[in-house]
Design a protein around this motif. Structure first.
Motif, mmCIF file in Angstrom:
data_model
loop_
_atom_site.group_PDB
_atom_site.id
_atom_site.type_symbol
_atom_site.label_atom_id
_atom_site.label_comp_id
_atom_site.label_asym_id
_atom_site.label_seq_id
_atom_site.Cartn_x
_atom_site.Cartn_y
_atom_site.Cartn_z
ATOM 1 N N ARG A 1 39.291 47.738 0.250
ATOM 2 C CA ARG A 1 39.639 46.855 1.067
ATOM 3 C C ARG A 1 39.763 47.479 2.599
ATOM 4 O O ARG A 1 39.348 47.092 3.805
ATOM 5 C CB ARG A 1 41.386 46.739 1.099
ATOM 6 C CG ARG A 1 42.189 46.001 2.183
ATOM 7 C CD ARG A 1 43.358 45.562 1.836
ATOM 8 N NE ARG A 1 44.124 45.453 3.050
ATOM 9 C CZ ARG A 1 44.406 44.053 3.804
ATOM 10 N NH1 ARG A 1 43.617 43.203 2.784
ATOM 11 N NH2 ARG A 1 45.012 43.884 4.628
ATOM 12 N N ARG B 1 43.280 51.925 -10.288
ATOM 13 C CA ARG B 1 43.198 50.557 -9.652
ATOM 14 C C ARG B 1 43.805 50.296 -8.497
ATOM 15 O O ARG B 1 43.224 49.241 -7.623
ATOM 16 C CB ARG B 1 43.398 49.668 -10.887
ATOM 17 C CG ARG B 1 42.262 49.677 -12.175
ATOM 18 C CD ARG B 1 42.840 48.988 -13.063
ATOM 19 N NE ARG B 1 42.351 49.149 -14.468
ATOM 20 C CZ ARG B 1 42.817 50.075 -15.451
ATOM 21 N NH1 ARG B 1 43.978 50.754 -15.091
ATOM 22 N NH2 ARG B 1 42.067 50.445 -16.681
ATOM 23 N N ALA B 2 44.888 50.839 -7.981
ATOM 24 C CA ALA B 2 45.448 50.682 -6.854
ATOM 25 C C ALA B 2 44.651 51.438 -5.676
ATOM 26 O O ALA B 2 44.450 51.009 -4.726
ATOM 27 C CB ALA B 2 46.817 50.996 -6.903
ATOM 28 N N ARG C 1 41.456 49.508 -4.893
ATOM 29 C CA ARG C 1 41.650 48.410 -4.100
ATOM 30 C C ARG C 1 41.807 48.806 -2.653
ATOM 31 O O ARG C 1 41.396 48.127 -1.739
ATOM 32 C CB ARG C 1 43.126 47.654 -4.730
ATOM 33 C CG ARG C 1 43.022 46.832 -5.871
ATOM 34 C CD ARG C 1 44.100 46.166 -6.220
ATOM 35 N NE ARG C 1 43.755 45.052 -7.350
ATOM 36 C CZ ARG C 1 44.118 45.440 -8.659
ATOM 37 N NH1 ARG C 1 44.789 46.561 -8.890
ATOM 38 N NH2 ARG C 1 44.003 44.487 -9.519
ATOM 39 N N TYR C 2 42.547 50.108 -2.399
ATOM 40 C CA TYR C 2 42.974 50.379 -1.170
ATOM 41 C C TYR C 2 41.570 50.800 -0.407
ATOM 42 O O TYR C 2 41.462 50.417 0.585
ATOM 43 C CB TYR C 2 43.756 51.574 -1.278
ATOM 44 C CG TYR C 2 43.851 52.379 0.168
ATOM 45 C CD1 TYR C 2 44.668 51.989 0.974
ATOM 46 C CD2 TYR C 2 43.427 53.446 0.291
ATOM 47 C CE1 TYR C 2 44.951 52.832 2.406
ATOM 48 C CE2 TYR C 2 43.338 54.284 1.277
ATOM 49 C CZ TYR C 2 44.123 53.700 2.383
ATOM 50 O OH TYR C 2 44.217 54.577 3.578
ATOM 51 N N GLU D 1 36.562 34.175 -0.002
ATOM 52 C CA GLU D 1 37.756 34.385 -0.683
ATOM 53 C C GLU D 1 37.773 34.058 -2.130
ATOM 54 O O GLU D 1 38.624 34.585 -3.118
ATOM 55 C CB GLU D 1 38.898 33.392 -0.023
ATOM 56 C CG GLU D 1 39.419 33.865 1.101
ATOM 57 C CD GLU D 1 40.130 35.087 1.025
ATOM 58 O OE1 GLU D 1 41.044 35.231 0.371
ATOM 59 O OE2 GLU D 1 39.947 36.003 1.943
ATOM 60 N N VAL E 1 48.323 57.349 -2.434
ATOM 61 C CA VAL E 1 48.363 56.524 -3.252
ATOM 62 C C VAL E 1 47.899 57.178 -4.736
ATOM 63 O O VAL E 1 47.145 57.648 -4.812
ATOM 64 C CB VAL E 1 47.373 55.233 -3.157
ATOM 65 C CG1 VAL E 1 47.584 54.141 -3.921
ATOM 66 C CG2 VAL E 1 47.119 55.171 -1.464
ATOM 67 N N GLU F 1 39.519 39.967 -8.336
ATOM 68 C CA GLU F 1 40.972 40.395 -8.941
ATOM 69 C C GLU F 1 41.229 40.036 -10.376
ATOM 70 O O GLU F 1 41.767 40.600 -11.186
ATOM 71 C CB GLU F 1 42.006 39.771 -8.049
ATOM 72 C CG GLU F 1 41.866 40.396 -6.679
ATOM 73 C CD GLU F 1 42.584 41.924 -6.812
ATOM 74 O OE1 GLU F 1 42.831 42.282 -7.649
ATOM 75 O OE2 GLU F 1 42.645 42.385 -5.722
ATOM 76 N N ARG G 1 36.568 36.971 -3.994
ATOM 77 C CA ARG G 1 37.860 38.208 -4.177
ATOM 78 C C ARG G 1 38.892 37.847 -5.183
ATOM 79 O O ARG G 1 39.339 38.476 -5.768
ATOM 80 C CB ARG G 1 38.700 38.069 -2.588
ATOM 81 C CG ARG G 1 39.842 39.056 -2.697
ATOM 82 C CD ARG G 1 40.371 39.217 -1.444
ATOM 83 N NE ARG G 1 39.576 39.929 -0.384
ATOM 84 C CZ ARG G 1 39.817 41.155 -0.246
ATOM 85 N NH1 ARG G 1 40.762 41.858 -0.790
ATOM 86 N NH2 ARG G 1 39.271 41.772 0.729
ATOM 87 N N ALA G 2 39.044 36.272 -5.330
ATOM 88 C CA ALA G 2 39.804 36.054 -6.537
ATOM 89 C C ALA G 2 39.243 36.205 -7.720
ATOM 90 O O ALA G 2 39.972 36.528 -8.712
ATOM 91 C CB ALA G 2 39.893 34.455 -6.275
#
Lengths: 271, 271
Positions: free
Chosen positions: A93, A85-86, A89-90, A107, A81, A114, A110-111
């Motif tokens: 997670r 920022r990707a 996140r990977y 949840e 990857v 993000e 998490r929102a």
């Protein structure tokens, strides 16, 4: 190339294949990923990419991994990857139940993580990045910084910080009362601006009503966890290694201390 | 205010509270979220925010929801999220098993979606946005576009498209052989550039070896699903509604057709 962090962890996790991180320790985007790996207690090998002297990020073997020729890139078995920022996140997670809960616990958390991670990418980063380049990085790379561009950049940053001040009067961190991926993502550029750009007052109690909350987010947690003072000294090492053409070295000598976690210390350096 | 899409779905989902989307249909960021809601078959109420004439996004009641004064904002019961790319992630995650699998079907797929969603935000969007403003939006809002800035923007975009061309020679869409959140996120700006900015050749087979793949990603799926030709006509409606001061109307009249899904049609308009 391995870094000291890897040696510390080798006994505990020798059966788990380490992830490989291709980057440069003085790069803000690489730092974002290193901090995330440390928060999630993931063992890694830092493969230093020389983006200055030998321009390894523009060579075919690197472009095969990252077609835009930018660092960092993460390699985790068959998953590769890019975009910092990707990558964070990977990592956050994949290792959700391990280390710091960087996405919070619900949840809604998490929102909010993000949301503030996007604010960092879309509002904070575009405001702060030109200031850091013109005040800190340009001189390091033998170029002349433009004070007028830095000043405009800081004006934009002040407006973003005005909003943060309101948010941080209601919660300890950006996404709530927990340190998250969003806060973490702000650290690398902020660190350079306040430690090397001489702009500590921007987020200190002196200039801002909620300075203490901003300080909590930007420095207390960070200074406790990562040796940013050491990191600053290491930027000095980069300068010391500038070759006659004014280009920075590949940074190998400064890898070790950046990836070393030091004991807690108070948030005094930023006041 | 409800839109036509809501009426279509009312019978099937009348017991489920609709999400509320505060935005403007001619805004690229609002469009990104509308497309995601449609892909995930989530019923919604579009609450039009007038960002032109009455500047509702700068009023206290809106700033209480979005302290930066920007659209869109999503309200889903007790969860309220802003920043379009944070909203689409929230929707795609919450409705993971429903509608189009916008994150793919594996952890690797998800990592690739996040990677290309970041490329859109960090590489594609900064390259294309100035061109769209100076070629399309500035004149709509009664301002003079600067052709020199548009030209520089298009040069940067060409470099990003060079990379996309390589990627799309190996897979059908950016993150693999599936239409994802990453592809979707490219659509609003691309649509304005090729339909209203007169730059269809940038992504057509004429100029690019992989034009057909790029076309697949940018238009085939899109033209099939969303009536972008209609959308283009509606931009004309916005122009027709410009008041004597040259400011756009609140867009209420164009809500319905933007949120209407039309039957499949071939990808000929972009060649």
């Amino acid at each position: 190339m391995s870094c000291e962090h890897d040696h510390d962890m080798a006994t505990a996790s020798s059966v788990v294949p380490k992830v490989k991180l291709f980057g440069a320790p003085y790069s803000t985007c690489t730092s974002r990923v290193i901090m995330c790996l440390m928060e999630k207690q993931v063992d890694y090998d830092l493969q230093v990419v020389d983006i200055a002297k030998t321009q390894d990020h523009k060579k075919p073997e690197f472009l095969a991994m990252q077609p835009f020729g930018m660092i960092p890139v993460l390699q985790d078995k068959d998953i590769q990857v890019f975009e910092s920022r990707a990558i964070v996140r990977y990592i956050a997670r994949k290792h959700e139940g391990h280390g710091t809960p960087l996405y919070g616990t619900s949840e809604k958390d998490r929102a909010m993580v993000e949301q503030w991670l996007e604010v960092e990418a879309q509002n904070y980063n575009p405001a702060i990045a030109p200031a850091v380049w013109h005040l800190v990085h340009a001189p390091l790379f033998g170029q002349q910084g433009d004070p007028a561009i830095a000043a405009t950049s800081l004006q934009k940053l002040e407006k973003v910080l005005d909003v943060y001040e309101g948010v941080l009067s209601k919660s300890k961190y950006l996404a709530g009362d927990f340190f998250s991926l969003a806060d973490l993502s702000h650290i690398p550029f902020t660190h350079y601006l306040i430690n090397d750009g001489g702009k500590a007052q921007l987020i200190s109690a002196g200039d801002r009503k909620q300075g203490c909350s901003v300080c909590n987010m930007m420095s207390l947690k960070v200074v406790k966890t990562y040796d940013l003072q050491k990191f600053r000294v290491n930027v000095g090492d980069v300068v010391a290694q500038l070759d006659p053409e004014g280009r920075a070295s590949d940074g190998r000598l400064i890898v070790d201390s950046i990836s070393r976690v030091i004991p807690k210390r108070p948030c005094s350096g930023f006041q």
